[in-house]
Scaffold this active site. Structure first.
Site, short mmCIF file in Angstrom:
data_model
loop_
_atom_site.label_atom_id
_atom_site.label_comp_id
_atom_site.label_asym_id
_atom_site.label_seq_id
_atom_site.Cartn_x
_atom_site.Cartn_y
_atom_site.Cartn_z
N CYS A 107 -24.97 23.72 -73.15
CA CYS A 107 -23.93 24.63 -73.59
C CYS A 107 -24.11 24.43 -75.22
CB CYS A 107 -22.51 24.17 -73.36
SG CYS A 107 -22.29 22.39 -73.67
N GLU A 118 -14.33 22.42 -72.13
CA GLU A 118 -15.57 22.47 -72.80
C GLU A 118 -16.12 23.64 -72.08
OE1 GLU A 118 -16.65 20.72 -75.26
OE2 GLU A 118 -15.39 18.83 -75.15
C1 UN1 Z 1 -23.43 20.33 -72.26
O1 UN1 Z 1 -24.58 21.26 -72.34
O2 UN1 Z 1 -22.65 20.61 -71.40
O3 UN1 Z 1 -25.26 17.89 -77.52
C2 UN1 Z 1 -23.40 19.01 -73.28
C3 UN1 Z 1 -25.84 18.12 -76.69
C4 UN1 Z 1 -25.74 17.09 -75.46
C5 UN1 Z 1 -24.53 17.58 -74.59
C6 UN1 Z 1 -24.44 18.91 -74.04
N1 UN1 Z 1 -25.45 15.70 -76.10
O4 UN1 Z 1 -26.67 18.92 -76.51
#
Ligand code: UN1
Length: 500
Positions: free
Chosen positions: A292, A258
């Site tokens: 992210c 990820e």
């Molecule tokens: C991340 O930023 O690593 O969809 C995960 C989202 C959250 C998860 C983000 N449920 O923004």
């Protein structure tokens, strides 16, 4: 000012964390809210990793034989303990990662949700029964536990991403070794203590089933390079992924990656503009731009550009920035100075290629890094727009043709999340078919996904999927079993091989 050190100590005591673990170590821990030192955390010595891996392997050998619904019982208890600890954990997430309280609570809720999901899953690790071409035969797929699962997580979701992986890995019959971010060791200690309470209530979980590896990158590297680890799930930058992926591939281990996102949203002429404004505001400014899934690129149709930018500017100018424990704000701090420097560099680079920057200034000084979120009107998708900067910068561009802007949207290295705001069903469907991201939304922003869907993205985002849907399959190995219950031995594809 709130005495964060003291409050953190009280929280960790209540959460059941042994004081020596975070007061008598060698790794400093600080809060981005004020920069204040919170503790000195004990680290796992690289020499001790071998024993940890042995313990995880031994735990796997026991755990894989425990019936899956019984494994689910441990995760059910874990979810109960998380519910009981939710307020304290949420507060700790705010203190250590800087999230505003509702996002801190949301992060803990995400853990609870994945526990519930995994409990149900523990009775649903279904395989297929497959029609065979041979008379008197049966063919089926059976899913078996995989082995030791390594989790490497980032500061921005200091506990939820571990839970996505651990809850699934555990019901699937695996043991877990977790290397959290060096920036967020205290929340890791706290949730590990909460998990320990679930284990105690469960009774006979094998020792070493879920272990925490606090320390430097050499611990993550040990997980990546050691053949006892069957799967590594790593969240972080694309740069990190570039170092991890070939090493895992080199030993044929599984990887769930990820990595970075450079998420775009399109606002079409027919959009409900008030809704779009709220969706873009949360996507771009929420978590101070440190998800992210944060919205980093915004494509506005020519016909609504001026009005929408004016509203955005107003929202950006008035949004509350500051310490979320001291006042009601929507934007907390950046995690550290390096994040602030990267943001200023990106803004400078944007201006150098013709960007008009609004906001982005530092608020306050000292050891914490608060910034006004930045809105940058760009002449095109050039310079820093093409890269992820982990900070609240929203690059805004114009478009007039939907197909062309979807191509432009796809023309970056990352492929995590995407969104369109439109009330035109044809536009929505054209976008959903063409977006090359792992997540594509209509009339909601790019961030804030629920746990029920598979989470992850394509291209330089790494291709991994975590959390809901059938992501669990990666934590298991599949065996295809064919059983001959006839007295003959027919060969597949009609092959004949008769011996006398
Ligand atoms: C991340 O930023 O690593 O969809 C995960 C989202 C959250 C998860 C983000 N449920 O923004």
């Amino acid at each position: 000012m709130v005495q964060l050190g003291q409050e953190t100590g009280a929280l960790l005591d209540r959460l059941g964390v042994d004081r020596t673990l975070w007061t008598e170590g060698s790794m400093p821990s600080a809060t981005p809210l004020t920069g204040e030192r919170l503790g000195m955390v004990q680290v796992v010595d690289a020499a001790a990793i071998d024993n940890r891996l042995d313990a995880a392997t031994a735990a796997f050998r026991v755990w894989r034989r425990v019936p899956a619904p019984r494994r689910g019982e441990l995760v059910r208890l874990w979810g109960e303990e998380l519910r009981a600890a939710k307020d304290d954990l949420a507060r700790l997430v705010t203190i250590e990662a800087g999230k505003i309280p509702s996002e801190g609570a949301g992060e803990v809720q995400e853990m609870i949700d994945i526990c519930d999901f995994a409990v149900g899953l523990s009775r649903q690790l279904y395989g297929l029964t497959i029609a065979t071409e041979r008379r008197g035969h049966r063919m089926m797929e059976v899913w078996h536990p995989l082995g030791v699962v390594g989790v490497i997580s980032a500061f921005n979701f200091p506990v939820a991403v571990w839970a996505w992986n651990a809850a699934l890995a555990l019901v699937c019959g695996n043991s877990v070794l977790w290397k959290p971010s060096e920036k967020t060791p205290l929340t890791a200690l706290a949730v590990q203590a909460v998990f320990g309470r679930a284990e105690a209530r469960f009774g006979d979980a094998p020792e070493g089933l879920s272990q925490l590896l606090i320390g430097g990158r050499e611990l993550g590297e040990a997980l990546v390079d050691d053949r006892r680890v069957a799967l590594v799930s790593a969240t972080g930058s694309t740069r990190m992924g570039r170092s991890v992926a070939p090493r895992l591939a080199g030993r044929f281990a599984r990887a769930i990656l990820e990595l970075g996102g450079n998420n775009g949203a399109i606002v079409a002429p027919s959009a409900d503009l008030d809704l779009a404004l709220r969706g873009v505001a949360f996507g771009a400014m929420g978590t101070a731009g440190q998800r992210c899934t944060t919205t980093r690129r915004l494509f506005l149709h020519d016909s609504i550009y001026d009005g929408f930018v004016a509203k955005l500017k107003a929202a950006y100018a008035t949004v509350g920035v500051g310490n979320p424990l001291e006042s009601e704000v929507l934007v907390g701090p950046l995690i550290d100075r390096a994040a602030y420097d990267a943001m200023q560099d990106a803004l400078g680079a944007a201006a150098a290629v013709g960007g008009i920057v609004h906001g982005g200034e530092r608020v306050g000084d000292g050891g914490s890094f608060y910034v006004k979120p930045a809105l940058v009107e760009m002449p095109g998708q050039v310079g820093p727009v093409r890269d992820e900067t982990f900070a609240p910068i929203l690059y805004v561009m114009r478009y007039d043709d939907l197909d062309a802007v979807i191509d432009l949207h796809n023309d970056v290295a990352a492929g995590l999340s995407s969104a369109i705001f439109t009330t035109d069903v044809r536009e929505a469907e054209r976008f959903l078919v063409a977006s090359d991201c792992g997540i594509a939304n209509v009339n909601l922003g790019t961030s804030g996904a629920e746990i029920g869907g598979a989470f992850g993205g394509e291209k330089e985002t790494g291709g991994g999927r975590e959390s809901g849907s059938d992501s669990w399959r990666q934590y298991m190995r599949r065996a295809t079993n064919t059983i001959n219950y006839s007295n003959a031995l027919p060969l597949a594809q009609g092959v004949l091989f008769e011996i006398d």
